[in-house]
Enzyme design. Sequence first.
Site, short mmCIF file in Angstrom:
data_model
loop_
_atom_site.label_atom_id
_atom_site.label_comp_id
_atom_site.label_asym_id
_atom_site.label_seq_id
_atom_site.Cartn_x
_atom_site.Cartn_y
_atom_site.Cartn_z
N GLY A 222 -16.98 43.93 11.56
CA GLY A 222 -16.57 45.20 10.96
C GLY A 222 -16.19 45.01 9.51
O GLY A 222 -16.45 43.96 8.92
N ASN A 223 -15.63 46.04 8.92
CA ASN A 223 -15.16 45.91 7.55
C ASN A 223 -13.85 46.67 7.40
O ASN A 223 -13.37 47.29 8.35
CB ASN A 223 -16.23 46.40 6.56
CG ASN A 223 -16.60 47.85 6.81
OD1 ASN A 223 -15.78 48.74 6.67
ND2 ASN A 223 -17.85 48.06 7.20
#
Length: 426
Positions: A222-223
Amino acid sequence: MRIVLGVGGGIAAYKVASLLRLFTEAGHDVTVIPTEAATRFVGVATWEALSGHPVSNSVFDEVHTVNHVRLGHEAELIVVAPATADLLARAATGQANDLLSNTLLMAGGCPVLMAPAMHTEMWQHPATQANVETLRSRGITVLEPASGRLTGSDSGPGRLPEPEAIFEAALALAGAPSVPATPPLSASDALLASPRGPLAGLTVTISAGGTREPLDPVRFLGNRSSGKQGVALAAAARDAGAKVRLLAAHMDVPPPAGVNVVKVETALELRKAALHAAADSDVIIMAAAVADFRPADVSGTKIKKRDDVADPVISLVRNPDILRELVETRDAASRRQLIVGFAAETGDADGDVLDYAAAKLRRKACDLLVVNHVGQDKVFGEDTNSVVILSRTGSEPQEASGSKSDVAAAVIDRISAELSRVVPPA
Ligand code: CTP
């Protein structure tokens, strides 16, 4: 508001698709739990497509999240429609034999509304009436069924109340602000959007948040995108009179009221939703942080540590460039549409932030690029932002800073100005 929509196995299940739409168009986050029998009337794919969430009726799916516990605890409102005689009986006697009945048992304090539908004899049967009595005595709202033509040649009390009536009763029960009940999709735009404002009559699609790329059933890449800027843009576009569709990847903040929310998880899901939405959008703003890569292989089971084999190596494959594809599709169709990209950039020894941003604008060929300067602890998750808006037409870069709402207002103003240059007001 987080809503669980339980669907019972009756022919009226098809009407509940409209009810679901009313909830999602009013900005609510709806998880649908059909019973096994309900899926014979309306399939899982329909509920998934309309709600934007995976749909299951088994407690044995997604076991690691203990679905019924999570759904029951997180729900702020539970609506069951059609509530069949069987479902009323199971709820009244506290049975726990599928995901919906388990979720009902787990729902501590949240309001529950049940909208019955069945043949008149079943509704009037003392067993059903006793079950309704029991449920009402426990604080559950059981609506009276409507009267009229039933599925066969019979008529009488037992029809599912109209979706608009269930929608209004449910929101009133949850104490949610009264959002106008919307008739079917085509006419709903005018109700969701303010009739005034610089974007009145236009449809604006905004992507927000960060995509998550699964590695196995419990892990993902993810980020750090919070979705705050995209959500602020959605609110600003709504306030400017647009009909707003928010393509929401993972976000730390709830979507604003009055926008149509489409949930997505991965870059590929976002691509599909964005290309679909593009067909009727006047403006598209890609504020989402899209993962450039995804794991080449997604394990169906949790990846385990093992002493007898080497530790795994994750190979990545590139995700499609959605923004670029949106521009290409628009140009191929000669569609009149304004497309806005976002860029989080850092400078280095070879160039400053604006050099890299200008190159990205040329590469992506979108109309406007909103550039964030990313430094340590800057932008991600913060409540303030500072951006430069670059235009493909080469006009002077425009700076905007302040709260994410201030920045959103500046971006929407700039979009309105660009539109009034290319599209003469009607
Ligand atoms: N974007 C997209 N599809 C991708 C990656 C990014 O549509 N696969 C969009 C983002 O939503 C954003 C813009 O492209 O509007 C720029 O995102 P950014 O990550 O800065 O661009 P990249 O093309 O990934 O460039 P870089 O090589 O600098 O990471």
